[in-house]
Design an enzyme around this catalytic site. Sequence first.
Site, PDB file in Angstrom:
ATOM      1  N   ARG A 168      39.767  34.084  40.455  1.00  0.00           N
ATOM      2  CA  ARG A 168      38.826  33.712  41.512  1.00  0.00           C
ATOM      3  C   ARG A 168      38.260  32.323  41.214  1.00  0.00           C
ATOM      4  O   ARG A 168      37.977  31.996  40.059  1.00  0.00           O
ATOM      5  CB  ARG A 168      37.646  34.685  41.587  1.00  0.00           C
ATOM      6  CG  ARG A 168      37.995  36.127  41.881  1.00  0.00           C
ATOM      7  CD  ARG A 168      36.743  36.979  41.778  1.00  0.00           C
ATOM      8  NE  ARG A 168      37.017  38.405  41.834  1.00  0.00           N
ATOM      9  CZ  ARG A 168      36.167  39.330  41.405  1.00  0.00           C
ATOM     10  NH1 ARG A 168      34.989  38.970  40.874  1.00  0.00           N
ATOM     11  NH2 ARG A 168      36.482  40.616  41.487  1.00  0.00           N
ATOM     12  N   HIS A 184      37.365  36.841  35.811  1.00  0.00           N
ATOM     13  CA  HIS A 184      38.239  36.491  36.931  1.00  0.00           C
ATOM     14  C   HIS A 184      38.311  34.978  37.108  1.00  0.00           C
ATOM     15  O   HIS A 184      39.333  34.452  37.540  1.00  0.00           O
ATOM     16  CB  HIS A 184      37.732  37.137  38.220  1.00  0.00           C
ATOM     17  CG  HIS A 184      37.974  38.606  38.301  1.00  0.00           C
ATOM     18  ND1 HIS A 184      39.201  39.135  38.628  1.00  0.00           N
ATOM     19  CD2 HIS A 184      37.140  39.660  38.108  1.00  0.00           C
ATOM     20  CE1 HIS A 184      39.120  40.455  38.634  1.00  0.00           C
ATOM     21  NE2 HIS A 184      37.882  40.805  38.321  1.00  0.00           N
ATOM     22  N   HIS A 222      32.160  49.745  39.883  1.00  0.00           N
ATOM     23  CA  HIS A 222      33.574  49.956  39.562  1.00  0.00           C
ATOM     24  C   HIS A 222      34.052  51.372  39.886  1.00  0.00           C
ATOM     25  O   HIS A 222      34.945  51.899  39.219  1.00  0.00           O
ATOM     26  CB  HIS A 222      33.823  49.628  38.086  1.00  0.00           C
ATOM     27  CG  HIS A 222      33.708  48.178  37.774  1.00  0.00           C
ATOM     28  ND1 HIS A 222      32.495  47.531  37.682  1.00  0.00           N
ATOM     29  CD2 HIS A 222      34.659  47.225  37.554  1.00  0.00           C
ATOM     30  CE1 HIS A 222      32.684  46.259  37.408  1.00  0.00           C
ATOM     31  NE2 HIS A 222      33.985  46.044  37.326  1.00  0.00           N
ATOM     32  N   HIS A 225      37.817  50.896  41.802  1.00  0.00           N
ATOM     33  CA  HIS A 225      38.922  50.167  41.183  1.00  0.00           C
ATOM     34  C   HIS A 225      38.762  50.206  39.664  1.00  0.00           C
ATOM     35  O   HIS A 225      37.723  50.620  39.153  1.00  0.00           O
ATOM     36  CB  HIS A 225      38.971  48.704  41.655  1.00  0.00           C
ATOM     37  CG  HIS A 225      37.818  47.870  41.162  1.00  0.00           C
ATOM     38  ND1 HIS A 225      36.581  47.875  41.770  1.00  0.00           N
ATOM     39  CD2 HIS A 225      37.698  47.012  40.105  1.00  0.00           C
ATOM     40  CE1 HIS A 225      35.753  47.055  41.145  1.00  0.00           C
ATOM     41  NE2 HIS A 225      36.413  46.520  40.109  1.00  0.00           N
ATOM     42  N   HIS A 227      38.905  47.651  36.427  1.00  0.00           N
ATOM     43  CA  HIS A 227      38.918  46.257  36.002  1.00  0.00           C
ATOM     44  C   HIS A 227      39.442  46.195  34.570  1.00  0.00           C
ATOM     45  O   HIS A 227      39.010  46.959  33.702  1.00  0.00           O
ATOM     46  CB  HIS A 227      37.501  45.679  36.039  1.00  0.00           C
ATOM     47  CG  HIS A 227      37.373  44.348  35.363  1.00  0.00           C
ATOM     48  ND1 HIS A 227      37.456  43.155  36.051  1.00  0.00           N
ATOM     49  CD2 HIS A 227      37.186  44.014  34.048  1.00  0.00           C
ATOM     50  CE1 HIS A 227      37.314  42.153  35.192  1.00  0.00           C
ATOM     51  NE2 HIS A 227      37.151  42.639  33.969  1.00  0.00           N
TER      52      HIS A 227
END
Length: 243
Positions: A168, A184, A222, A225, A227
């Site tokens: 990102r 990220h 979280h 998903h 991480h």
Amino acid sequence: MTDLTRRTVIGAALATPVLGVVTAGLAAPAYAAGYTWSRTLRQGNSGEDVRQLQIRVAGRTNSTTRLAIDGSFGPATHSAVRNFQSAYGLGVDGVAGPQTFGRIYDMQSSDNSPRNFTFSEMTGSGQWSGGNTSAATARANALIVMWQLQALRDAMGNNPLVVTSGFRTISGNAAVGGSTNSRHTYGDAADLVSPAYSFCQIARAARSRGFSCILGPGFPGHDDHIHVDRGSTTISAPNCSGF
């Protein structure tokens, strides 16, 4: 020739007892894609070829310990190579030679990414600049993570793992509420979902793939998903029993 055709040709070559061994070193298969090696590697060796090997076995630590990608073939690299060899039914000796490299050639694409993950899915913005590190470093970090994800996918039965967020930019990270120092923004993190596995199954399996950070259900933000990253050190998925 497509990557699929290359892999078919290379796979057939692997059935040959001797994989192009020559006096001067190792000859890569005729259609090998991406990086190739010209010598057998073992403990005590160093160099760029060792570093490239380390990238491809980074997911074989069998723990949450990061494998150093430093070009120095020490005990940790030896162990990771042994684990790689064991995972793919090769002779297990911790020495990277024709069989080990042949299996890697069969798995990698022309840009050095592993067969089931791509650079494009690791950067939703379509770029590598604008993060907390240089574009070259972010892309290099993402390559290591992709090989760890390939190890994770293979270990779980080779069903799809989907990267919902990889690299990102700083602005993009802020837009989704990420922390200012999110991994990220360094390119060494991925958020995962799967149509085949629960979040807890992914989290448990990730613990043996060299990710030093794994966050999942029960950790704030979280629950939808998993991480994983190789830059921070928190392991937490409170809602996953046995994690």
